[in-house]
Design a protein around this motif. Structure first.
Motif, short mmCIF file in Angstrom:
data_model
loop_
_atom_site.label_atom_id
_atom_site.label_comp_id
_atom_site.label_asym_id
_atom_site.label_seq_id
_atom_site.Cartn_x
_atom_site.Cartn_y
_atom_site.Cartn_z
N UNK A 156 1.08 -0.89 0.19
CA UNK A 156 0.09 0.21 0.22
C UNK A 156 0.73 1.22 0.09
N UNK A 157 1.86 1.26 0.71
CA UNK A 157 2.89 2.52 1.44
C UNK A 157 4.18 2.25 0.13
N UNK A 158 4.85 3.26 -0.89
CA UNK A 158 5.30 3.19 -1.06
C UNK A 158 6.87 3.47 -0.76
N UNK A 159 6.20 4.25 0.18
CA UNK A 159 7.69 4.79 1.46
C UNK A 159 7.23 6.16 2.29
N UNK A 201 6.01 12.14 6.09
CA UNK A 201 4.79 12.07 4.85
C UNK A 201 4.68 11.10 4.22
N UNK A 202 3.54 10.49 4.09
CA UNK A 202 3.80 9.05 3.07
C UNK A 202 3.30 8.86 1.84
N UNK A 203 3.65 8.42 1.49
CA UNK A 203 3.57 7.80 -0.61
C UNK A 203 3.41 6.76 -0.92
N UNK A 204 2.31 6.84 -1.19
CA UNK A 204 1.03 5.48 -0.87
C UNK A 204 1.62 4.73 -2.28
N UNK A 205 1.16 3.86 -2.84
CA UNK A 205 1.65 3.04 -4.09
C UNK A 205 0.59 3.83 -5.20
N UNK A 206 -0.56 4.20 -5.33
CA UNK A 206 -1.31 4.40 -5.54
C UNK A 206 -0.36 6.12 -6.00
N UNK A 207 -0.07 6.58 -5.98
CA UNK A 207 0.43 7.88 -6.54
C UNK A 207 0.25 8.98 -5.85
N UNK A 208 -1.11 8.75 -4.65
CA UNK A 208 -1.69 9.97 -3.49
C UNK A 208 -0.25 10.40 -2.96
N UNK A 221 -6.33 5.68 7.90
CA UNK A 221 -6.63 5.06 8.38
C UNK A 221 -5.82 3.68 8.80
N UNK A 222 -4.19 3.71 8.71
CA UNK A 222 -3.60 2.89 9.56
C UNK A 222 -2.51 4.10 10.24
N UNK A 223 -2.57 3.08 10.92
CA UNK A 223 -1.67 3.06 12.57
C UNK A 223 -0.73 3.52 12.42
N UNK A 224 -0.48 4.71 12.47
CA UNK A 224 2.01 5.24 12.48
C UNK A 224 2.15 4.64 14.45
N UNK A 225 3.15 4.11 13.79
CA UNK A 225 4.05 3.32 15.08
C UNK A 225 5.09 3.90 14.85
N UNK A 226 6.08 3.61 16.68
CA UNK A 226 7.08 4.66 17.02
C UNK A 226 7.89 3.56 17.98
N UNK A 227 8.84 3.62 17.33
CA UNK A 227 9.87 3.46 17.95
C UNK A 227 11.10 3.76 17.76
N UNK A 255 1.72 0.26 8.57
CA UNK A 255 2.03 -0.75 8.01
C UNK A 255 3.03 -1.57 7.72
N UNK A 256 3.87 -2.38 6.52
CA UNK A 256 4.60 -2.70 6.59
C UNK A 256 6.39 -2.15 5.57
N UNK A 257 5.39 -0.11 5.73
CA UNK A 257 7.02 0.46 5.12
C UNK A 257 7.00 1.43 6.52
N UNK A 258 8.73 1.58 6.49
CA UNK A 258 9.76 1.95 7.92
C UNK A 258 10.53 3.34 7.81
N UNK A 259 11.03 4.57 8.08
CA UNK A 259 11.83 4.74 8.13
C UNK A 259 12.14 5.20 9.16
#
Length: 399
Positions: A156-159, A201-208, A221-227, A255-259
């Motif tokens: 869902x998320x590119x980066x 800033x979230x870059x979604x796979x659909x270009x959004x 709608x996707x939870x943001x996690x900090x570690x 989701x499955x993306x992180x920075x």
């Protein structure tokens, strides 16, 4: 791995008793699960705890228990029985223990880890219960569990990109801790100031592209996690000028993306550490060390640590039954060169009547209140320091 039981085979499954839930389960309280949140629930009258979860993204999820006694878990979906026209719980999986991966999962091998591929939009039901009928364990009423996602099926998320103008000041906004393996004092920073001011800033796979502040709990709608990494061994946070600096990593995951974000720490003050001992060289616990408008107490090893800007300071030291003193310290600009543990500060600690001088009154006190080895040690100390008062201390500058 099957995602759900197909309607075509429900008629067969319905007659297999091991795949059905007892009627009593329908009356149980069902607790909704929140991903990555450990929760404690009280067992119902059947000694079970029921939970539900509806994933927003398909993927592989693990449901784990964190109890003392052995636990088991069953996973169900609700499906319509074509023969009766009624909804029934149909079991998908049953696990009893975690023999292979219990260490990496952070619990004992008698706990369950139920891993299954869950389908987006389908509500799943977990039944957790203890693994033996009797006797009742003392804490069987409280079941501790957590649901996590191991991997998502959808990309869902590119980066993710992170930015933050805020910084942390050295040795501020946190607390001191001691490394159990190295014995080293280090500062644990509270990353709240960075998170509050962070732009995600979230870059979604659909270009959004969507942007939120770190104070947001979710994005689209996707939870943001900090570690953060500073609680790991040898990964404590330091300013870049420190020889111990590696990276002050704060990780943001969605989701499955992180920075990763390298948290900047400005040199506002420097750590100062030392040790207080008595005349026999034994550490003094709870001695008060006052400097730079702060007072801290020594630990069981007589050690103290505080932070101060560059410069010279008079440090006041006091403890029960001791004659207080002042020492001068020179706080170095180097972040790593203000450790005075090797040159402990000595306090004369036989002023039992607290009148500021060692004299006959202290002899009288110890004879009346002490005995055995403790009395002998006190008499020796008093004899060695007779007529000692505050002015008797040599002026010491720690280097």
């Amino acid at each position: 791995m099957k995602k759900r039981i197909l309607a075509a085979v429900l008629a067969v499954c319905a007659v297999i008793s091991c795949l059905s839930v007892a009627v009593s389960a329908f009356g149980s309280t069902i607790h909704p699960l929140t991903l990555d949140v450990q929760m404690t629930t009280k067992a119902d009258e059947n000694r079970e705890c029921w939970y539900s979860y509806t994933p927003v993204v398909s993927g592989t999820y693990s449901f784990l228990s964190y109890n003392l006694y052995a636990t088991q878990c069953k996973l169900f979906v609700k499906e319509m029985n074509p023969d009766t026209g009624e909804e029934e719980y149909v079991m998908l999986k049953h696990v009893k223990s975690d023999l292979e991966h219990w260490e990496e999962n952070g619990h004992n091998k008698r706990q369950f880890c139920l891993t299954y591929e869950l389908e987006k939009g389908v509500t799943y039901y977990y039944s957790a219960f203890w693994g033996f009928p009797s006797p009742d364990p003392p804490d069987y009423y409280n079941m501790i569990v957590k649901l996590r996602c191991d991997s998502y099926n959808e990309h869902i998320i590119d980066h993710i990109e992170l930015s933050c103008a805020a910084t942390l000041a050295s040795c501020q906004n946190g607390w001191w801790n001691k490394d159990s393996s190295t014995g080293e004092w280090y500062y644990v920073y509270d990353p709240a100031r960075i998170i509050t001011n962070m732009i995600i800033t979230v870059y979604f796979s659909d270009g959004d592209v969507k942007t939120v502040r770190g104070t947001a709990e979710e994005i689209d709608g996707y939870k943001i996690m900090f570690k953060h990494s500073q609680i790991d061994t040898d990964k404590h946070w330091y300013p870049k000028s420190s020889a111990k600096y590696t990276a002050n990593t704060l990780t943001v995951s969605i989701l499955n993306a992180s920075a990763d974000f390298d948290v900047p720490i400005d040199l506002a003050s420097y750590p100062v550490s030392g040790k207080i001992v008595d005349v026999s060289g034994s550490p003094i616990k709870n001695a008060e060390v006052s400097a730079v408008n702060q007072t801290i107490k020594t630990n069981a090893d007589g050690e103290f640590v505080f932070a101060a800007p560059y410069g010279k300071y008079n440090v006041k030291i006091a403890a029960d039954h001791s004659i207080g003193r002042e020492v001068e310290i020179d706080v170095n600009k180097s972040f790593d060169e203000n450790n005075f543990m090797s040159t402990p500060v000595e306090l004369v600690n036989c002023d039992y009547v607290n009148d500021g001088i060692i004299n006959a009154k202290d002899f009288a006190y110890v004879y009346q209140n002490l005995g055995g080895d403790e009395l002998e040690r006190a008499i020796t100390q008093i004899s060695d320091n007779l007529n000692f008062d505050k002015d008797s201390y040599d002026k010491i500058v720690l280097k």
